[in-house]
Design an enzyme around this catalytic site. Structure first.
Site, PDB file in Angstrom:
ATOM      1  N   THR A 125       3.714 -13.567  -5.734  1.00  0.00           N
ATOM      2  CA  THR A 125       2.451 -14.221  -5.356  1.00  0.00           C
ATOM      3  C   THR A 125       1.739 -14.844  -6.564  1.00  0.00           C
ATOM      4  O   THR A 125       1.706 -14.253  -7.646  1.00  0.00           O
ATOM      5  CB  THR A 125       1.517 -13.179  -4.699  1.00  0.00           C
ATOM      6  OG1 THR A 125       2.225 -12.543  -3.649  1.00  0.00           O
ATOM      7  CG2 THR A 125       0.259 -13.833  -4.150  1.00  0.00           C
ATOM      8  N   GLU A 126       1.168 -16.019  -6.329  1.00  0.00           N
ATOM      9  CA  GLU A 126       0.379 -16.706  -7.364  1.00  0.00           C
ATOM     10  C   GLU A 126      -0.987 -17.047  -6.787  1.00  0.00           C
ATOM     11  O   GLU A 126      -1.160 -17.022  -5.557  1.00  0.00           O
ATOM     12  CB  GLU A 126       1.106 -18.002  -7.777  1.00  0.00           C
ATOM     13  CG  GLU A 126       2.464 -17.715  -8.379  1.00  0.00           C
ATOM     14  CD  GLU A 126       3.155 -18.958  -8.925  1.00  0.00           C
ATOM     15  OE1 GLU A 126       2.577 -20.082  -8.841  1.00  0.00           O
ATOM     16  OE2 GLU A 126       4.274 -18.802  -9.435  1.00  0.00           O
ATOM     17  N   PRO A 127      -1.943 -17.395  -7.642  1.00  0.00           N
ATOM     18  CA  PRO A 127      -3.273 -17.728  -7.118  1.00  0.00           C
ATOM     19  C   PRO A 127      -3.215 -18.821  -6.033  1.00  0.00           C
ATOM     20  O   PRO A 127      -3.980 -18.773  -5.068  1.00  0.00           O
ATOM     21  CB  PRO A 127      -4.030 -18.216  -8.356  1.00  0.00           C
ATOM     22  CG  PRO A 127      -3.352 -17.520  -9.499  1.00  0.00           C
ATOM     23  CD  PRO A 127      -1.908 -17.385  -9.118  1.00  0.00           C
ATOM     24  N   ALA A 129      -0.273 -19.674  -4.314  1.00  0.00           N
ATOM     25  CA  ALA A 129       0.960 -19.566  -3.523  1.00  0.00           C
ATOM     26  C   ALA A 129       1.191 -18.117  -3.118  1.00  0.00           C
ATOM     27  O   ALA A 129       1.695 -17.317  -3.910  1.00  0.00           O
ATOM     28  CB  ALA A 129       2.161 -20.074  -4.325  1.00  0.00           C
ATOM     29  N   ILE A 156      -0.115  -8.128  -8.254  1.00  0.00           N
ATOM     30  CA  ILE A 156       1.210  -7.539  -8.471  1.00  0.00           C
ATOM     31  C   ILE A 156       1.103  -6.007  -8.600  1.00  0.00           C
ATOM     32  O   ILE A 156       0.506  -5.491  -9.553  1.00  0.00           O
ATOM     33  CB  ILE A 156       1.899  -8.156  -9.717  1.00  0.00           C
ATOM     34  CG1 ILE A 156       1.910  -9.688  -9.592  1.00  0.00           C
ATOM     35  CG2 ILE A 156       3.308  -7.591  -9.888  1.00  0.00           C
ATOM     36  CD1 ILE A 156       2.451 -10.239  -8.268  1.00  0.00           C
ATOM     37  N   GLN A 334     -13.587   7.114  13.590  1.00  0.00           N
ATOM     38  CA  GLN A 334     -14.514   7.214  14.730  1.00  0.00           C
ATOM     39  C   GLN A 334     -14.552   8.643  15.286  1.00  0.00           C
ATOM     40  O   GLN A 334     -15.616   9.168  15.599  1.00  0.00           O
ATOM     41  CB  GLN A 334     -14.061   6.223  15.825  1.00  0.00           C
ATOM     42  CG  GLN A 334     -15.102   5.965  16.898  1.00  0.00           C
ATOM     43  CD  GLN A 334     -16.317   5.210  16.361  1.00  0.00           C
ATOM     44  OE1 GLN A 334     -16.244   4.572  15.312  1.00  0.00           O
ATOM     45  NE2 GLN A 334     -17.422   5.309  17.066  1.00  0.00           N
ATOM     46  N   GLY A 338     -19.797  10.863  11.600  1.00  0.00           N
ATOM     47  CA  GLY A 338     -20.416  10.631  10.286  1.00  0.00           C
ATOM     48  C   GLY A 338     -19.562  11.169   9.145  1.00  0.00           C
ATOM     49  O   GLY A 338     -19.446  10.550   8.080  1.00  0.00           O
ATOM     50  N   GLU A 361       3.517  -7.950   1.402  1.00  0.00           N
ATOM     51  CA  GLU A 361       4.911  -8.088   1.873  1.00  0.00           C
ATOM     52  C   GLU A 361       4.986  -9.049   3.058  1.00  0.00           C
ATOM     53  O   GLU A 361       5.820  -8.921   3.947  1.00  0.00           O
ATOM     54  CB  GLU A 361       5.456  -6.707   2.251  1.00  0.00           C
ATOM     55  CG  GLU A 361       6.873  -6.458   1.826  1.00  0.00           C
ATOM     56  CD  GLU A 361       7.048  -6.365   0.311  1.00  0.00           C
ATOM     57  OE1 GLU A 361       6.071  -6.134  -0.436  1.00  0.00           O
ATOM     58  OE2 GLU A 361       8.181  -6.560  -0.129  1.00  0.00           O
ATOM     59  N   SER A 364       0.552 -10.374   8.673  1.00  0.00           N
ATOM     60  CA  SER A 364       0.957 -10.267  10.087  1.00  0.00           C
ATOM     61  C   SER A 364       1.294 -11.643  10.659  1.00  0.00           C
ATOM     62  O   SER A 364       2.225 -11.788  11.462  1.00  0.00           O
ATOM     63  CB  SER A 364      -0.184  -9.644  10.910  1.00  0.00           C
ATOM     64  OG  SER A 364      -0.317  -8.288  10.580  1.00  0.00           O
TER      65      SER A 364
HETATM   66  C1  FAD Z   1      -2.749  -4.441  -2.401  1.00  0.00           C
HETATM   67  C2  FAD Z   1      -1.835  -5.629  -2.539  1.00  0.00           C
HETATM   68  C3  FAD Z   1      -0.622  -5.495  -3.212  1.00  0.00           C
HETATM   69  C4  FAD Z   1       0.224  -6.597  -3.356  1.00  0.00           C
HETATM   70  N1  FAD Z   1       1.393  -6.464  -4.078  1.00  0.00           N
HETATM   71  C5  FAD Z   1       2.149  -7.566  -4.335  1.00  0.00           C
HETATM   72  C6  FAD Z   1       3.309  -7.476  -5.195  1.00  0.00           C
HETATM   73  O1  FAD Z   1       3.682  -6.402  -5.674  1.00  0.00           O
HETATM   74  N2  FAD Z   1       3.994  -8.622  -5.472  1.00  0.00           N
HETATM   75  C7  FAD Z   1       3.616  -9.835  -4.977  1.00  0.00           C
HETATM   76  O2  FAD Z   1       4.266 -10.821  -5.282  1.00  0.00           O
HETATM   77  N3  FAD Z   1       2.532  -9.947  -4.152  1.00  0.00           N
HETATM   78  C8  FAD Z   1       1.784  -8.852  -3.831  1.00  0.00           C
HETATM   79  N4  FAD Z   1       0.672  -8.952  -3.024  1.00  0.00           N
HETATM   80  C9  FAD Z   1       0.286 -10.260  -2.531  1.00  0.00           C
HETATM   81  C10 FAD Z   1       0.546 -10.437  -1.045  1.00  0.00           C
HETATM   82  O3  FAD Z   1       1.918 -10.459  -0.785  1.00  0.00           O
HETATM   83  C11 FAD Z   1      -0.171 -11.727  -0.613  1.00  0.00           C
HETATM   84  O4  FAD Z   1      -1.572 -11.465  -0.702  1.00  0.00           O
HETATM   85  C12 FAD Z   1       0.209 -12.150   0.789  1.00  0.00           C
HETATM   86  O5  FAD Z   1       1.547 -12.587   0.833  1.00  0.00           O
HETATM   87  C13 FAD Z   1      -0.702 -13.267   1.330  1.00  0.00           C
HETATM   88  O6  FAD Z   1      -0.837 -14.298   0.428  1.00  0.00           O
HETATM   89  P1  FAD Z   1      -2.308 -14.842   0.041  1.00  0.00           P
HETATM   90  O7  FAD Z   1      -3.136 -13.671  -0.350  1.00  0.00           O
HETATM   91  O8  FAD Z   1      -2.168 -15.929  -0.946  1.00  0.00           O
HETATM   92  O9  FAD Z   1      -2.904 -15.395   1.388  1.00  0.00           O
HETATM   93  P2  FAD Z   1      -2.702 -16.913   2.038  1.00  0.00           P
HETATM   94  O10 FAD Z   1      -1.287 -17.253   1.917  1.00  0.00           O
HETATM   95  O11 FAD Z   1      -3.697 -17.768   1.286  1.00  0.00           O
HETATM   96  O12 FAD Z   1      -3.144 -16.666   3.480  1.00  0.00           O
HETATM   97  C14 FAD Z   1      -4.516 -16.505   3.873  1.00  0.00           C
HETATM   98  C15 FAD Z   1      -4.540 -16.238   5.373  1.00  0.00           C
HETATM   99  O13 FAD Z   1      -3.986 -17.350   6.066  1.00  0.00           O
HETATM  100  C16 FAD Z   1      -2.889 -16.951   6.870  1.00  0.00           C
HETATM  101  N5  FAD Z   1      -1.864 -17.997   6.845  1.00  0.00           N
HETATM  102  C17 FAD Z   1      -1.281 -18.549   5.762  1.00  0.00           C
HETATM  103  N6  FAD Z   1      -0.392 -19.486   6.141  1.00  0.00           N
HETATM  104  C18 FAD Z   1      -0.408 -19.509   7.502  1.00  0.00           C
HETATM  105  C19 FAD Z   1       0.294 -20.247   8.492  1.00  0.00           C
HETATM  106  N7  FAD Z   1       1.254 -21.128   8.179  1.00  0.00           N
HETATM  107  N8  FAD Z   1       0.013 -20.005   9.799  1.00  0.00           N
HETATM  108  C20 FAD Z   1      -0.931 -19.099  10.149  1.00  0.00           C
HETATM  109  N9  FAD Z   1      -1.616 -18.361   9.253  1.00  0.00           N
HETATM  110  C21 FAD Z   1      -1.359 -18.559   7.939  1.00  0.00           C
HETATM  111  C22 FAD Z   1      -2.394 -15.659   6.227  1.00  0.00           C
HETATM  112  O14 FAD Z   1      -1.690 -14.869   7.182  1.00  0.00           O
HETATM  113  C23 FAD Z   1      -3.714 -15.032   5.792  1.00  0.00           C
HETATM  114  O15 FAD Z   1      -4.310 -14.403   6.895  1.00  0.00           O
HETATM  115  C24 FAD Z   1      -0.153  -7.853  -2.821  1.00  0.00           C
HETATM  116  C25 FAD Z   1      -1.368  -7.958  -2.118  1.00  0.00           C
HETATM  117  C26 FAD Z   1      -2.198  -6.878  -1.969  1.00  0.00           C
HETATM  118  C27 FAD Z   1      -3.494  -7.029  -1.219  1.00  0.00           C
END
Ligand code: FAD
Length: 381
Positions: A125-127, A129, A156, A334, A338, A361, A364
């Site tokens: 994951t990137e900011p 992507a 990450i 729930q 409290g 990963e 949904s």
């Molecule tokens: C606690 C935690 C641990 C993590 N660990 C890792 C790790 O170890 N390595 C790693 O690489 N990443 C990791 N991640 C990153 C994670 O995999 C990403 O946050 C995730 O894949 C979603 O990407 P994004 O946050 O950029 O959301 P976006 O891609 O910006 O999505 C934002 C929202 O839009 C929805 N969306 C996006 N595209 C579509 C579409 N085509 N149709 C409908 N809905 C869409 C998404 O479902 C989401 O609800 C971690 C994240 C968290 C929170």
């Protein structure tokens, strides 16, 4: 389907349950409140062969099948959502090396994880992507004797504490998703920086931003074949999504069992909570969803063990188990009333921790897209 646990798997569940109830549950509050990584529990789990348990014995692992790995993860997260999942995710970066790495990489990197010396990480994951993996911008360019990586990653898991990280980067940007490659890089190398991120839950997990500035990676640290990274990731997700599903299943079970016990003890209006129909219906729904999630998770893992991995089923298991964990932990809070909202209750932590499961990963929404592509005949396996 003709699936049941073997005698060895049943014994394994009992042993892991005893370990988790002794080492994880009583210490969970401490690690959550201090927000520190449970190193001592990682080391104890590693001694028993519970860290990266699928890794072959010659690299210090237990050579277990995926169903057995699911049992371990489920029991860890049933014992506690935070510490349990921290230990289970110590192996995150290992499958890429196990499946695609060289013997030298396996020796150098996998053994450090199975021994409990370090957890591992994978940086996709990137900011800009996340869901759209192919949009990644981190670049690896060829140089004398290796590669130079520039770019950044975010969210990450284990990113700032792991001794090594599998990093996905573009080696041929003009080829889109066909121009991505995987590298294994070490935290101590020049040009590698990490900054931890504060989160809503999973407080004892390390989650970090990573920055690569002219990071030199020797040729030998390319994982597998150049430009095969995206295809390697698809194989990785088939199993890693089942791992997340197992963790979410365990969290749901842990919260459900705590809520059930509380409902039997707590009295209102002269009766135990469990004698009120509104609470009975909640518990019945929680139980039903958990049993359904269990069948999906174990079937998906069993198919992988038979050599018949099904990406749609891995996604369905991850989707259903993570949504179940969110609903079940919500209802557990729930039922506790409290007390459920106070830091004194364990279900408060389960509720915060389970929330991440529908995001990492693959969200949904992404799981539904994978399943729909399969239904439309666009994914073959
Ligand atoms: C606690 C935690 C641990 C993590 N660990 C890792 C790790 O170890 N390595 C790693 O690489 N990443 C990791 N991640 C990153 C994670 O995999 C990403 O946050 C995730 O894949 C979603 O990407 P994004 O946050 O950029 O959301 P976006 O891609 O910006 O999505 C934002 C929202 O839009 C929805 N969306 C996006 N595209 C579509 C579409 N085509 N149709 C409908 N809905 C869409 C998404 O479902 C989401 O609800 C971690 C994240 C968290 C929170």
């Amino acid at each position: 389907m003709n699936f049941e646990l073997s005698e060895d798997q049943r014994i394994l569940r009992q042993a892991v349950r005893e370990f988790a109830e002794k080492e994880i549950t009583p210490n969970a509050k401490y690690y959550d409140e201090k927000a520190i990584y449970p190193w001592d529990i990682l080391k104890k789990a590693a001694k028993l062969g519970y860290v990266a348990p699928d890794i072959p014995e010659n690299y210090g692992g237990s050579n277990l099948d995926l169903v057995s790995c699911v049992i371990i993860t489920e029991e860890f997260c049933r014992a506690d959502s935070s510490v349990g999942s921290a230990i289970a995710t110590a192996s995150l970066g290992c499958p890429m090396i196990k499946y695609f790495g060289s013997d030298e990489q396996k020796e150098r990197y996998l053994t450090r994880v199975t021994s409990g010396k370090t957890p591992s990480a994978i940086a996709i994951t990137e900011p800009d992507a996340g869901s759209d993996v192919a949009a990644m911008k981190t670049r690896a360019e060829k140089t004398d004797g290796g590669w130079i990586i520039n770019g950044s990653k975010t969210f990450i898991t284990n990113g700032s504490i792991s001794e090594w990280v599998v990093v996905l980067a573009k080696t041929n940007p003009e080829l889109g998703y066909k121009g991505i490659s995987a590298f294994v890089v070490e935290k101590e190398w020049d040009g590698f920086e990490a900054r931890p991120i504060k989160k809503m839950g999973l407080n004892c997990h390390d989650t970090a931003e990573l920055f690569f500035k002219n990071l030199f990676v020797p040729e030998n640290n390319l994982v597998g074949t150049e430009n095969a990274g995206f295809y390697q990731l698809m194989r990785f997700f088939n199993e890693s999504r089942i791992g997340v599903a197992a963790a979410q299943l365990g969290m749901a079970e842990g919260a459900y069992e705590r809520a059930l016990n509380y409902a039997k003890q707590r009295k209102t209006f002269g009766r135990a909570l469990i004698d009120h129909q509104a609470i009975q219906f909640k518990l019945a729904d929680m139980f039903t969803s958990i049993e359904a999630a269990k069948l999906l998770v174990y079937k998906a893992a069993w198919l992988v063990d038979k050599g018949e991995a099904n990406p749609a089923l891995s996604s369905a298991a991850k989707l259903y188990a993570s949504e179940t964990a969110v609903k079940v932990t919500y209802e557990a809070v729930q039922i506790f009333g409290g007390y459920g909202y106070s830091k004194e209750s364990e279900v408060e932590r389960f509720f915060r921790d389970a929330r991440a499961g529908t995001i990492y990963e693959g969200t949904s929404e992404i799981q539904r897209m994978v399943i729909a592509r399969f239904l439309a005949g666009k994914i073959k396996f």
